[in-house]
Design an enzyme around this catalytic site. Structure first.
Site, PDB file in Angstrom:
ATOM      1  N   ASN A  60     -10.046  -0.163  -1.370  1.00  0.00           N
ATOM      2  CA  ASN A  60      -8.491   0.149  -1.232  1.00  0.00           C
ATOM      3  C   ASN A  60      -7.925  -0.797  -2.602  1.00  0.00           C
ATOM      4  O   ASN A  60      -8.083  -1.969  -2.707  1.00  0.00           O
ATOM      5  CB  ASN A  60      -8.350  -0.745   0.007  1.00  0.00           C
ATOM      6  CG  ASN A  60      -6.573  -0.684   0.207  1.00  0.00           C
ATOM      7  OD1 ASN A  60      -5.919  -0.325  -0.561  1.00  0.00           O
ATOM      8  ND2 ASN A  60      -6.292  -0.985   1.283  1.00  0.00           N
TER       9      ASN A  60
ATOM     10  N   HIS B  85      -3.439   7.459   1.433  1.00  0.00           N
ATOM     11  CA  HIS B  85      -3.873   5.790   1.236  1.00  0.00           C
ATOM     12  C   HIS B  85      -5.118   5.656   1.377  1.00  0.00           C
ATOM     13  O   HIS B  85      -5.687   6.183   2.581  1.00  0.00           O
ATOM     14  CB  HIS B  85      -2.787   5.017   1.898  1.00  0.00           C
ATOM     15  CG  HIS B  85      -3.356   3.492   1.541  1.00  0.00           C
ATOM     16  ND1 HIS B  85      -3.576   3.079   0.146  1.00  0.00           N
ATOM     17  CD2 HIS B  85      -3.429   2.551   2.389  1.00  0.00           C
ATOM     18  CE1 HIS B  85      -3.640   1.784   0.371  1.00  0.00           C
ATOM     19  NE2 HIS B  85      -3.860   1.543   1.566  1.00  0.00           N
TER      20      HIS B  85
ATOM     21  N   CYS C  97       0.741  -1.154   0.012  1.00  0.00           N
ATOM     22  CA  CYS C  97      -0.021   0.042  -0.078  1.00  0.00           C
ATOM     23  C   CYS C  97       0.828   1.323   0.110  1.00  0.00           C
ATOM     24  O   CYS C  97       0.246   2.304  -0.326  1.00  0.00           O
ATOM     25  CB  CYS C  97      -1.008   0.049   1.415  1.00  0.00           C
ATOM     26  SG  CYS C  97      -2.242  -1.309   0.989  1.00  0.00           S
TER      27      CYS C  97
HETATM   28  O1  UT7 Z   1      -3.905  -0.693   3.218  1.00  0.00           O
HETATM   29  C1  UT7 Z   1      -3.666  -1.455   4.537  1.00  0.00           C
HETATM   30  C2  UT7 Z   1      -4.198  -2.510   4.582  1.00  0.00           C
HETATM   31  N1  UT7 Z   1      -5.390  -2.709   5.447  1.00  0.00           N
HETATM   32  C3  UT7 Z   1      -6.008  -1.685   6.631  1.00  0.00           C
HETATM   33  O2  UT7 Z   1      -5.774  -0.675   6.622  1.00  0.00           O
HETATM   34  C4  UT7 Z   1      -7.008  -2.320   7.498  1.00  0.00           C
HETATM   35  C5  UT7 Z   1      -7.147  -1.312   8.652  1.00  0.00           C
HETATM   36  N2  UT7 Z   1      -8.280  -2.020   9.456  1.00  0.00           N
HETATM   37  C6  UT7 Z   1      -9.495  -2.106   9.144  1.00  0.00           C
HETATM   38  O3  UT7 Z   1      -9.931  -1.170   8.180  1.00  0.00           O
HETATM   39  C7  UT7 Z   1     -10.714  -2.378  10.082  1.00  0.00           C
HETATM   40  O4  UT7 Z   1      -9.850  -3.034  11.117  1.00  0.00           O
HETATM   41  C8  UT7 Z   1     -11.648  -3.385   9.441  1.00  0.00           C
HETATM   42  C9  UT7 Z   1     -12.587  -2.880   8.344  1.00  0.00           C
HETATM   43  C10 UT7 Z   1     -10.676  -4.429   8.566  1.00  0.00           C
HETATM   44  C11 UT7 Z   1     -12.434  -4.188  10.531  1.00  0.00           C
HETATM   45  O5  UT7 Z   1     -12.928  -3.362  11.251  1.00  0.00           O
HETATM   46  P1  UT7 Z   1     -12.893  -3.413  12.860  1.00  0.00           P
HETATM   47  O6  UT7 Z   1     -13.901  -2.333  13.392  1.00  0.00           O
HETATM   48  O7  UT7 Z   1     -11.530  -3.343  13.222  1.00  0.00           O
HETATM   49  O8  UT7 Z   1     -13.721  -4.686  13.052  1.00  0.00           O
HETATM   50  P2  UT7 Z   1     -13.132  -6.353  13.653  1.00  0.00           P
HETATM   51  O9  UT7 Z   1     -12.257  -6.958  12.956  1.00  0.00           O
HETATM   52  O10 UT7 Z   1     -12.674  -5.924  15.144  1.00  0.00           O
HETATM   53  O11 UT7 Z   1     -14.441  -6.906  13.915  1.00  0.00           O
HETATM   54  C12 UT7 Z   1     -15.660  -6.540  14.788  1.00  0.00           C
HETATM   55  C13 UT7 Z   1     -16.778  -7.527  14.341  1.00  0.00           C
HETATM   56  C14 UT7 Z   1     -16.414  -9.057  14.649  1.00  0.00           C
HETATM   57  O12 UT7 Z   1     -17.414  -9.666  15.068  1.00  0.00           O
HETATM   58  P3  UT7 Z   1     -17.485  -9.938  16.894  1.00  0.00           P
HETATM   59  O13 UT7 Z   1     -16.374 -10.682  17.171  1.00  0.00           O
HETATM   60  O14 UT7 Z   1     -17.599  -8.659  17.276  1.00  0.00           O
HETATM   61  O15 UT7 Z   1     -18.721 -10.750  16.864  1.00  0.00           O
HETATM   62  C15 UT7 Z   1     -15.985  -9.660  13.167  1.00  0.00           C
HETATM   63  O16 UT7 Z   1     -16.214 -10.830  13.189  1.00  0.00           O
HETATM   64  O17 UT7 Z   1     -17.202  -7.449  13.037  1.00  0.00           O
HETATM   65  C16 UT7 Z   1     -17.116  -8.627  12.586  1.00  0.00           C
HETATM   66  N3  UT7 Z   1     -16.770  -8.610  10.987  1.00  0.00           N
HETATM   67  C17 UT7 Z   1     -17.599  -8.478   9.918  1.00  0.00           C
HETATM   68  N4  UT7 Z   1     -18.795  -8.522  10.119  1.00  0.00           N
HETATM   69  C18 UT7 Z   1     -19.627  -8.115   8.723  1.00  0.00           C
HETATM   70  C19 UT7 Z   1     -15.507  -8.509  10.582  1.00  0.00           C
HETATM   71  N5  UT7 Z   1     -15.664  -8.254   9.121  1.00  0.00           N
HETATM   72  C20 UT7 Z   1     -16.729  -8.254   9.038  1.00  0.00           C
HETATM   73  C21 UT7 Z   1     -17.546  -7.922   7.645  1.00  0.00           C
HETATM   74  N6  UT7 Z   1     -18.953  -7.986   7.643  1.00  0.00           N
HETATM   75  N7  UT7 Z   1     -17.053  -7.781   6.542  1.00  0.00           N
END
Ligand code: UT7
Length: 356
Positions: free
Chosen positions: A313, A283, A115
């Site tokens: 992204n 980014h 990225c």
């Molecule tokens: O270019 C560099 C690459 N990457 C990044 O910059 C990523 C940076 N991080 C992020 O953008 C965020 O962390 C994410 C969008 C990937 C995830 O968001 P989050 O608020 O950190 O969610 P989380 O992973 O902590 O998950 C929260 C909940 C979980 O459920 P429980 O355990 O609370 O029941 C996940 O299983 O959301 C659930 N979850 C989803 N639900 C519906 C995770 N992904 C999804 C999804 N749809 N796509």
């Protein structure tokens, strides 16, 4: 002696043709439009048709940038390509783009800073032109992220056709990668730079880039590499180790601190403060990251341009894609001070400063 700097001469983009909405993704992964919008800001992303590689998008963006600059491809004397999804394991996409453009043999360098690839590309262009090694440099960022998605044929059909349904086993497999597939899209962006006498203060001015291997594990592909023998096998694919492993929260936290930090640092290197900045291009990994970074820097909305809502992204294409749009909207006129900042796998991160 008058200094020479790399002056931007033109920009171009190429976005994959197939629009994929959040509701379409919900057909094959347990997710929802609401979850994706709230957590990331993304509404749509675009995927290529199978068989289209990153060099195919890259060459289109390159042609558009050359047209915009009014420069013949034959004038390019150095090509730099940033991608984390090359058409082949090797060579990289640089020589593929060079050949597709019909260029004679010239240096074609591949960068793989994920990225942060385009930001590293800008620093490379700056060094090439200031050292006198090159006079007209084409910089391309291109990624086909959909190629990393480990779905089978039926899942792909179900994504596009609401009549096609997938079974529970497939839904469970797809669930393992949902935090990734909702975020990424396929696109390319390119910029052409020319050597320019720097008396007027224009050109690439400074960069602050960093590599931090201590944080490698929060975003990396565990399989498919020389640390394994063989570098790919069926067990690896069954484990999903050909797909990036990402600790989203950890990446999020580092992005919201390090992008603003390096932006302040590079501005200070040239004796500027945040108030001197006309435009910040970040980014596009998550709209929430960019909103938090903007807030930390105290920048008003008109000095920031985001388009992750539409494209997701697109890895090394995010900076040129967002900048191209901002420039078309008149946000980067001649003389404007623009910063490009990114953070991604490696970790690689940092900011590059440019005067238009
Ligand atoms: O270019 C560099 C690459 N990457 C990044 O910059 C990523 C940076 N991080 C992020 O953008 C965020 O962390 C994410 C969008 C990937 C995830 O968001 P989050 O608020 O950190 O969610 P989380 O992973 O902590 O998950 C929260 C909940 C979980 O459920 P429980 O355990 O609370 O029941 C996940 O299983 O959301 C659930 N979850 C989803 N639900 C519906 C995770 N992904 C999804 C999804 N749809 N796509």
């Amino acid at each position: 002696m008058t200094e020479v700097r790399a002056l931007l001469a033109g920009t171009g983009v190429c976005v994959a043709p197939v629009e994929v909405t959040n509701d379409m993704l919900a057909r094959v992964v347990d997710t929802s439009d609401q979850w994706i919008r709230e957590r990331s800001g993304i509404r749509t992303r675009y995927f290529v048709e199978p068989g289209v590689g990153s060099s195919d998008l890259g060459v289109e963006a390159a042609r558009a940038a050359l047209d915009d600059a009014g420069i013949e491809a034959a004038e390019v004397d150095y090509l730099v390509c940033a991608t984390m999804t090359p058409d082949h394991y090797f060579p990289g996409s640089g020589t593929l783009i060079q050949a597709k453009l019909g260029l004679p043999p010239i240096p074609a360098l591949d960068l793989r800073q994920q990225c942060a690839g385009f930001a590293y590309g800008l620093q490379t262009v700056d060094a090439l032109i200031r050292s006198g090694l090159a006079r007209t440099v084409l910089l391309v960022g291109c990624d086909v992220h959909s190629s990393l998605i480990p779905w089978d044929e039926l899942t792909w059909r179900a994504l596009y056709d609401p009549e096609v349904k997938i079974d529970q086993a497939r839904r469970e497999w797809n669930l393992r990668f949902r935090h990734l597939v909702v975020l990424f899209g396929d696109a390319a962006g390119a910029m052409v730079f020319r050597a320019h006498r720097a008396d007027d203060g224009r050109g690439i001015l400074a960069s602050r880039l960093y590599g931090d291997g201590d944080n490698k594990d929060i975003l990396f592909v565990p399989g498919v590499g020389s640390a394994k023998r063989p570098w790919v096998d069926a067990a690896m694919l069954e484990r999903g180790d050909s797909v990036p492993h990402m600790d989203g929260r950890a990446v999020f936290k580092l992005a919201v601190t390090r992008m603003p930090e390096t932006t302040r640092r590079v501005l200070a290197d040239r004796g500027y403060g945040v108030e001197d900045l006309d435009l910040l291009i970040m980014h596009q990994a998550n709209l929430r990251i960019n909103e938090a970074a903007q807030k930390q820097l105290g920048l008003p909305d008109e000095k920031v341009h985001n388009n992750i809502q539409k494209y997701g992204n697109t890895t090394s294409a995010t900076l040129p894609l967002a900048f191209h749009e901002a420039r078309q909207e008149g946000k980067a006129p001649e003389g404007a001070l623009v910063a490009f900042t990114a953070l991604g796998a490696g970790l690689h991160y940092g900011t590059v400063l440019m005067r238009m």
